[in-house]
Write a protein that holds these residues in place. Structure first.
Motif, PDB file in Angstrom:
ATOM      1  N   TRP A  51       0.885  -1.161   0.000  1.00 47.76           N
ATOM      2  CA  TRP A  51       0.000   0.000   0.000  1.00 47.76           C
ATOM      3  C   TRP A  51       0.920   1.207   0.000  1.00 47.76           C
ATOM      4  CZ3 TRP A  51      -4.432   0.925   4.105  1.00 47.76           C
ATOM      5  CH2 TRP A  51      -5.318   1.905   3.608  1.00 47.76           C
ATOM      6  N   ASP A  53       2.420   5.313  -1.064  1.00 45.18           N
ATOM      7  CA  ASP A  53       2.377   6.689  -1.518  1.00 45.18           C
ATOM      8  C   ASP A  53       3.221   6.784  -2.785  1.00 45.18           C
ATOM      9  OD1 ASP A  53       0.917   7.410   0.747  1.00 45.18           O
ATOM     10  OD2 ASP A  53       2.699   7.996   1.885  1.00 45.18           O
ATOM     11  N   GLY A  69      -3.434  14.202  -3.075  1.00 48.59           N
ATOM     12  CA  GLY A  69      -4.032  13.059  -2.393  1.00 48.59           C
ATOM     13  C   GLY A  69      -4.602  13.464  -1.044  1.00 48.59           C
ATOM     14  N   HIS A 102       2.488  12.385  -3.218  1.00 47.04           N
ATOM     15  CA  HIS A 102       1.078  12.031  -3.405  1.00 47.04           C
ATOM     16  C   HIS A 102       0.720  11.059  -2.291  1.00 47.04           C
ATOM     17  CE1 HIS A 102      -2.756  11.418  -5.327  1.00 47.04           C
ATOM     18  NE2 HIS A 102      -2.584  10.112  -5.251  1.00 47.04           N
ATOM     19  N   VAL A 104      -1.356   8.573  -0.093  1.00 46.61           N
ATOM     20  CA  VAL A 104      -2.396   7.549  -0.202  1.00 46.61           C
ATOM     21  C   VAL A 104      -2.573   6.812   1.122  1.00 46.61           C
ATOM     22  CG1 VAL A 104      -3.055   5.406  -1.382  1.00 46.61           C
ATOM     23  CG2 VAL A 104      -1.957   7.251  -2.671  1.00 46.61           C
TER      24      VAL A 104
END
Length: 278
Positions: A51, A53, A69, A102, A104
Motif C-alpha cells: 500500500w 504513496d 491526495g 502524493h 495515499v
C-alpha cells in the motif's frame, strides 16, 4: 566532518526520481518495558505491505514541497520529507530539490506511512546526489526522524526490539497470501495508547509464534494495544471481528491503531477494505 562538495553536479542534468514509499503492518506487538528515558521497549514483527504513496524528487533552484491526495496535517517544516532533506543538508552540500508527495496511506493508522516517506526521501537523495551513504548510516540518520523510519531503509521483514530500531532478520514469507485492510477513520493517540498499557515480558516470543502455521496465530499473536483501544473504540474491534467472519486466517490491529488487517489464503473482496496480494 568534512562536507563533501557537490559542485560538479548541474541541476539541468539530473533525472526525475520517483519512488513508492510503502506501508507496514505489525505482526504482534508486545510492550515489554518502560525505559528510563520515557520511551518503551517493544517486540514486534514489522512486515512491508504494497500500500504505497508516490514520492517524486527533482532538482530545483531551491527546496520546495507540494502534495496531493490525502490532506497532510501540520506545517511543511514538520513533514518528514522536508526534515530528511534538512538532516542531510547538515553534512552534505545539497542543491535545492522539489519534492512532491502524493499521499495515499492514511495517517495516524499504525501503518508507518509518514515514516516511510521520510526514509525513502533519505534514500532518494542519497542516490540522486551519489552521496555514498551506507545502509547502517542511513538507518542511524532515519532514527533521527522517527522510531519507525529505520525499518524502511532496507524495507524487509524483521523482528524489531528496543524502541523498534533494533532489527533481526526473519525467514517469514507471506508471498501468495492476501491482505485486507481498513482504516476506520478514528484517531488513536499513540501517547494515550502507551499510557494505558502495563508493560510486561511476553510468555512467548513473537519470533517463536511466527514459526508456526498462520492458522495457529489467532489466540497467541497479540497486539498489546488492542485491549485498551478496543475498550475506547468498539468500532475498531468490530472491524477485526468482521475480518474473521469473512474467513481471515489471522486478523489484528496494526501498531497503536486504528488500521486493522486480515490475512487470507484466497483473494477476497470486502466492501470498505483495501485488498492486496502480498
Amino acid at each position: 566532518m568534512q562536507r563533501p562538495a557537490l559542485s560538479t553536479f548541474f541541476t539541468s542534468h539530473f533525472p526525475l526520481m520517483l519512488s513508492f514509499p510503502n506501508a507496514k503492518i505489525n505482526l504482534g506487538l508486545h510492550i515489554v518495558a518502560k525505559r528510563p528515558d520515557g520511551y518503551h521497549n517493544i517486540e514486534s514483527c514489522f512486515y512491508p505491505i504494497p500500500w504505497c504513496d508516490a514520492l517524486e524528487v527533482l532538482p530545483s533552484e531551491k527546496l520546495t514541497f507540494t502534495s496531493s491526495g490525502l490532506d497532510i496535517p501540520g506545517t511543511q517544516e514538520s513533514n518528514l520529507c522536508i526534515k530528511a532533506y534538512h538532516l542531510l543538508k547538515k553534512t552534505y552540500d545539497l542543491p535545492g530539490v522539489h519534492i512532491h508527495l502524493h499521499k495515499v496511506i492514511p495517517m495516524g493508522a499504525g501503518l508507518g506511512g509518514g515514516s516511510s516517506d521520510g526514509a525513502f526521501t533519505l534514500k532518494m537523495l542519497n542516490d540522486l546526489f551519489e552521496l555514498g551513504i551506507d545502509v547502517p548510516t542511513l538507518q542511524k540518520l532515519a532514527g533521527q526522524l522517527g522510531s519507525d523510519c529505520p525499518f524502511f531503509i532496507e524495507n524487509k521483514p524483521v523482528i524489531a526490539t528496543g524502541t523498534g530500531t533494533n532489527f533481526k532478520g526473519t525467514a517469514l514469507n507471506l508471498s501468495g497470501k492476501y491482505i485486507a485492510i481498513k482504516h476506520p477513520q478514528i484517531h488513536v493517540s499513540t501517547q494515550k495508547a502507551y499510557s494505558l498499557v502495563k508493560p510486561a515480558a511476553p510468555t512467548h516470543s513473537i519470533e517463536s509464534i511466527l514459526s508456526k502455521p498462520i492458522d495457529q496465530w489467532k489466540d497467541v499473536l497479540q497486539n498489546d494495544f488492542e485491549a485498551s483501544v478496543f475498550a475506547q473504540f468498539p468500532e475498531i474491534r468490530d472491524v477485526k471481528n468482521q475480518l474473521y467472519s469473512a474467513g481471515a486466517t489471522y486478523a489484528a490491529m496494526s501498531g497503536s491503531g486504528s488500521a486493522v488487517f486480515g490475512l487470507f489464503e484466497q483473494e477476497i473482496s470486502l466492501e470498505g477494505f483495501y485488498t492486496f496480494e502480498l
